[in-house]
Design an enzyme around this catalytic site. Structure first.
Site, PDB file in Angstrom:
ATOM      1  N   SER A 186       1.786  -7.560  -0.748  1.00  0.00           N
ATOM      2  CA  SER A 186       2.641  -8.531  -0.038  1.00  0.00           C
ATOM      3  C   SER A 186       2.149  -9.958  -0.236  1.00  0.00           C
ATOM      4  O   SER A 186       2.938 -10.893  -0.297  1.00  0.00           O
ATOM      5  CB  SER A 186       2.693  -8.207   1.451  1.00  0.00           C
TER       6      SER A 186
ATOM      7  N   ASP B  87      -0.083  -6.706   4.873  1.00  0.00           N
ATOM      8  CA  ASP B  87      -0.872  -7.897   5.209  1.00  0.00           C
ATOM      9  C   ASP B  87      -0.019  -9.092   5.621  1.00  0.00           C
ATOM     10  O   ASP B  87      -0.387  -9.841   6.519  1.00  0.00           O
ATOM     11  CB  ASP B  87      -1.790  -8.286   4.040  1.00  0.00           C
TER      12      ASP B  87
ATOM     13  N   THR C 111       0.824  -1.215   0.000  1.00  0.00           N
ATOM     14  CA  THR C 111       0.000   0.000   0.000  1.00  0.00           C
ATOM     15  C   THR C 111       0.855   1.261   0.000  1.00  0.00           C
ATOM     16  O   THR C 111       0.440   2.291  -0.532  1.00  0.00           O
ATOM     17  CB  THR C 111      -0.938  -0.022   1.232  1.00  0.00           C
TER      18      THR C 111
END
Ligand code: GLU
Length: 355
Positions: A85, A120, A46
């Site tokens: 990820s 994540d 992100t």
């Protein structure tokens, strides 16, 4: 993966459209003389996602969003990947560890590295690097919860903090560090605790390793378990990680899931047990099946913290290894690496006690 190197001075014009960073912040990216050289190795996440699902920011572009980085470090950047990820493969994990080892081996003047990663699964990658990067020089993993262009994007601040920590001689020898929200965590202990909140990265009862305060970076404690330079895990010659699956105990959990994992090629298993009592409940027959097939099984706890003792694990049978205080996700990382060296349950138990 590209070894392309870029100093932090990029044209402001390329960022006009982003309207993300203040002109003052960008101006501060000029490098102060004699500050340590730190390299950004960007993998995506992100922190490099533009709001609205548009194209992604490159390593050089996110570097421009860390205002004043040049006061602390001569920043370089390379793009390793640019994906979420969860899209990073285990092969890419191996290559990323290899790339960091190569950077430190070949470049004695490099003070440290900052790795950007999606949040994540950041805690898994960070622990993998903690066990496989064989240098005392700092590797700092950072990311962002809010994508670039959204109000309150914190990626630039986290990246700046990451560079400050990586540039600090005091950060050496402390293993891989995760820096978020001005806080420093050990890769071994940090977990993502909330799907959305900015304060998502926490180290539970272990607490912070340190903080990134306006005046200086402050450390409060050291990781005592083996990592980086004291790790025995060497990925030289390792081209793939063995399949290790995690299975969760819940009331009535069918043991055929454990059998299915074994029959489909798992080389090791982590069971997220109910508590510290390693009975296995309804999974016990499946765990027995795995052990009879010679598949090492590590017992962790699904509670989020706390320790499984080797004596409790061995009650369920030879071959059941106690994951000690590692949460299931981290236990799986360690078991994958352990299986690159041995299949002996007692040897794997030693590793779980030492790492
Ligand atoms: N939060 C996601 C991750 O962990 C990032 C999503 C994205 O990169 O677009 O990777």
């Amino acid at each position: 993966m590209s070894g392309r190197s870029t100093r932090s001075a990029l044209s402001l014009a390329s960022f006009a459209a982003l309207a993300l960073a203040s002109a003052a912040g960008l101006a501060q990216t000029r490098t102060a003389p004699e500050v340590p050289r730190v390299r950004l190795v960007a993998t995506g996440g992100t922190i490099s996602a533009r709001g609205g699902g548009g194209s992604r920011l490159s390593a050089e572009e996110i570097l421009q969003l860390a205002p004043g980085v040049g006061r602390y470090a001569q920043a370089e950047a390379e793009q390793f990947a640019n994906v979420a990820s969860t899209a990073l493969t285990l092969d890419q994990w191996i290559r990323l560890a290899g790339r960091l080892n190569e950077l430190f081996d070949r470049d004695a003047g490099l003070a440290g590295a900052v790795v950007t990663c999606g949040t994540d699964s950041l805690e898994e990658l960070a622990y993998f690097l903690h066990l496989t990067v064989r240098s005392s020089r700092p590797v700092v993993v950072v990311g962002a919860m809010r994508s670039a262009g959204t109000p309150g994007y914190e990626g630039g601040a986290n990246l700046l903090d990451g560079f400050r920590v990586a540039a600090q001689p005091e950060s050496r020898g402390r293993g891989v560090l995760v820096v978020f929200n001005d806080e420093i965590h050990s890769a071994r202990e940090v977990t993502k605790t909330d799907a959305l909140r900015l304060q998502t990265f926490q180290s539970g009862s272990y607490g912070l390793m340190g903080v990134v305060d306006p005046d200086r970076v402050v450390f409060f404690r050291d990781p005592l378990k083996r990592h980086t330079v004291t790790s025995e895990f060497d990925l030289t010659g390792v081209s793939a990680l063995p399949r290790v699956d995690i299975l969760l105990f819940y009331q009535g959990a069918p043991d055929d899931l454990v059998r299915a994992a074994v029959d489909n090629g798992a080389r090791g298993l982590v069971i997220a047990m109910a508590g510290a009592d390693v009975t296995g409940g309804s999974l016990a027959p499946g765990i027995g099946y795995a052990i009879r097939k010679g598949i090492p099984v590590a017992a962790a706890t699904r509670t989020g913290s706390g320790r499984i003792a080797p004596a409790s694990a061995s009650r369920l049978g030879e071959g059941l290894v106690a994951a000690e205080d590692l949460v299931p996700l981290k236990a799986r990382v360690l078991l994958m690496l352990a299986l690159t060296k041995t299949r002996s349950a007692s040897e794997i138990q030693r590793m779980f006690t030492e790492y």
